[in-house]
Design a protein around this motif. Sequence first.
Motif, PDB file in Angstrom:
ATOM      1  N   LEU A 118      68.607   7.117 122.560  1.00 52.70           N
ATOM      2  CA  LEU A 118      69.270   8.391 122.298  1.00 52.70           C
ATOM      3  C   LEU A 118      70.478   8.172 121.388  1.00 52.70           C
ATOM      4  CD1 LEU A 118      69.628  11.399 122.603  1.00 52.70           C
ATOM      5  CD2 LEU A 118      70.713  10.996 124.839  1.00 52.70           C
ATOM      6  N   ALA A 119      71.221   7.098 121.616  1.00 57.16           N
ATOM      7  CA  ALA A 119      72.356   6.782 120.741  1.00 57.16           C
ATOM      8  C   ALA A 119      71.874   6.565 119.303  1.00 57.16           C
ATOM      9  CB  ALA A 119      73.080   5.533 121.255  1.00 57.16           C
ATOM     10  N   TRP A 120      70.776   5.851 119.137  1.00 53.78           N
ATOM     11  CA  TRP A 120      70.222   5.594 117.801  1.00 53.78           C
ATOM     12  C   TRP A 120      69.786   6.905 117.124  1.00 53.78           C
ATOM     13  CZ3 TRP A 120      70.528   1.759 114.525  1.00 53.78           C
ATOM     14  CH2 TRP A 120      69.690   1.751 113.412  1.00 53.78           C
ATOM     15  N   LEU A 121      69.163   7.782 117.875  1.00 53.87           N
ATOM     16  CA  LEU A 121      68.755   9.074 117.321  1.00 53.87           C
ATOM     17  C   LEU A 121      69.985   9.848 116.833  1.00 53.87           C
ATOM     18  CD1 LEU A 121      66.164  11.588 118.539  1.00 53.87           C
ATOM     19  CD2 LEU A 121      68.482  12.375 118.220  1.00 53.87           C
ATOM     20  N   LEU A 122      71.031   9.888 117.647  1.00 52.32           N
ATOM     21  CA  LEU A 122      72.247  10.608 117.251  1.00 52.32           C
ATOM     22  C   LEU A 122      72.874   9.980 116.015  1.00 52.32           C
ATOM     23  CD1 LEU A 122      73.752  11.264 120.806  1.00 52.32           C
ATOM     24  CD2 LEU A 122      72.612  12.915 119.290  1.00 52.32           C
ATOM     25  N   LEU A 123      72.837   8.653 115.927  1.00 50.24           N
ATOM     26  CA  LEU A 123      73.339   7.976 114.730  1.00 50.24           C
ATOM     27  C   LEU A 123      72.517   8.358 113.509  1.00 50.24           C
ATOM     28  CD1 LEU A 123      75.106   5.877 113.253  1.00 50.24           C
ATOM     29  CD2 LEU A 123      73.430   4.138 113.986  1.00 50.24           C
ATOM     30  N   GLN A 124      71.202   8.358 113.632  1.00 49.87           N
ATOM     31  CA  GLN A 124      70.337   8.711 112.505  1.00 49.87           C
ATOM     32  C   GLN A 124      70.552  10.158 112.057  1.00 49.87           C
ATOM     33  OE1 GLN A 124      68.429   6.322 110.878  1.00 49.87           O
ATOM     34  NE2 GLN A 124      69.707   5.148 112.280  1.00 49.87           N
ATOM     35  N   GLU A 125      70.902  11.015 113.002  1.00 50.42           N
ATOM     36  CA  GLU A 125      71.188  12.419 112.699  1.00 50.42           C
ATOM     37  C   GLU A 125      72.643  12.601 112.253  1.00 50.42           C
ATOM     38  OE1 GLU A 125      69.003  15.435 113.447  1.00 50.42           O
ATOM     39  OE2 GLU A 125      67.623  13.803 112.979  1.00 50.42           O
ATOM     40  N   ASN A 126      73.438  11.557 112.372  1.00 51.06           N
ATOM     41  CA  ASN A 126      74.854  11.557 112.015  1.00 51.06           C
ATOM     42  C   ASN A 126      75.613  12.696 112.712  1.00 51.06           C
ATOM     43  OD1 ASN A 126      77.097  10.440 110.766  1.00 51.06           O
ATOM     44  ND2 ASN A 126      76.958  11.836 109.018  1.00 51.06           N
ATOM     45  N   ARG A 127      75.424  12.773 113.996  1.00 50.75           N
ATOM     46  CA  ARG A 127      76.121  13.795 114.779  1.00 50.75           C
ATOM     47  C   ARG A 127      76.399  13.265 116.176  1.00 50.75           C
ATOM     48  NH1 ARG A 127      72.460  16.357 118.032  1.00 50.75           N
ATOM     49  NH2 ARG A 127      70.283  16.039 117.459  1.00 50.75           N
ATOM     50  N   SER A 128      77.351  13.882 116.822  1.00 52.19           N
ATOM     51  CA  SER A 128      77.742  13.514 118.195  1.00 52.19           C
ATOM     52  C   SER A 128      77.968  12.008 118.315  1.00 52.19           C
ATOM     53  CB  SER A 128      76.679  13.972 119.198  1.00 52.19           C
ATOM     54  OG  SER A 128      76.460  15.348 119.118  1.00 52.19           O
ATOM     55  N   LEU A 129      78.703  11.460 117.356  1.00 51.29           N
ATOM     56  CA  LEU A 129      78.887  10.003 117.337  1.00 51.29           C
ATOM     57  C   LEU A 129      79.737   9.500 118.508  1.00 51.29           C
ATOM     58  CD1 LEU A 129      79.156   9.309 113.510  1.00 51.29           C
ATOM     59  CD2 LEU A 129      77.178   9.073 115.027  1.00 51.29           C
ATOM     60  N   ASP A 130      80.620  10.345 119.039  1.00 53.51           N
ATOM     61  CA  ASP A 130      81.369   9.939 120.240  1.00 53.51           C
ATOM     62  C   ASP A 130      80.405   9.721 121.414  1.00 53.51           C
ATOM     63  OD1 ASP A 130      83.795  10.036 118.926  1.00 53.51           O
ATOM     64  OD2 ASP A 130      84.278  12.068 119.612  1.00 53.51           O
ATOM     65  N   GLU A 131      79.513  10.682 121.594  1.00 55.64           N
ATOM     66  CA  GLU A 131      78.510  10.548 122.658  1.00 55.64           C
ATOM     67  C   GLU A 131      77.604   9.349 122.384  1.00 55.64           C
ATOM     68  OE1 GLU A 131      74.818  12.962 124.793  1.00 55.64           O
ATOM     69  OE2 GLU A 131      75.654  13.727 122.911  1.00 55.64           O
ATOM     70  N   ALA A 132      77.229   9.184 121.123  1.00 61.44           N
ATOM     71  CA  ALA A 132      76.364   8.058 120.755  1.00 61.44           C
ATOM     72  C   ALA A 132      77.037   6.733 121.092  1.00 61.44           C
ATOM     73  CB  ALA A 132      76.013   8.117 119.273  1.00 61.44           C
TER      74      ALA A 132
END
Length: 161
Positions: free
Chosen positions: A117-131
């Motif tokens: 899930l962290a990798w997905l958020l990174l790839q989407e470049n969003r919610s990086l704090d959560e990631a």
Amino acid sequence: MHNAASLRRLPRPMPLLLLLVPVEDLCRLGGCALPRVGVYKDPLTAEEHLKLGLAYEQKGETDLARREYTEAARDVPQGHLYLANLLFSRGETREAEAHYRKALAGLPDDPTVCNNLAWLLLQENRSLDEAERLAQRAVEHATPEQRSSFEDTLKRIRAAR
């Protein structure tokens, strides 16, 4: 013109209740059958659906794999993880994220769920704090074999922030 005496001679209609015949009797006489309601019991366990899904995925039959992972997800959170991984690989990131979150709800400290899930958020470049929080949790719970890969995810997220 009718008089009262002639009206009495007219045949009386049969009461409606006498004309009603149970539907079952009509069907037996006419050769039809009533539909039967059956309860489907899946003969496969969730784990068997996961294994079957993996076999389909390895053969490139992703639609069949998706069906099996969906069946598994009804009973175990790992089904959501496998389904999310498949969806992410197909570029269906919104649906993948929803299934990662369902997997995370059932497996809150699973390092693979957290990392993916962290990798997905990174790839989407969003919610990086959560990631970053997810990636940190993944590293904390990782096996020795997983640690370097999950640390790489964490480093990339920090670099992106």
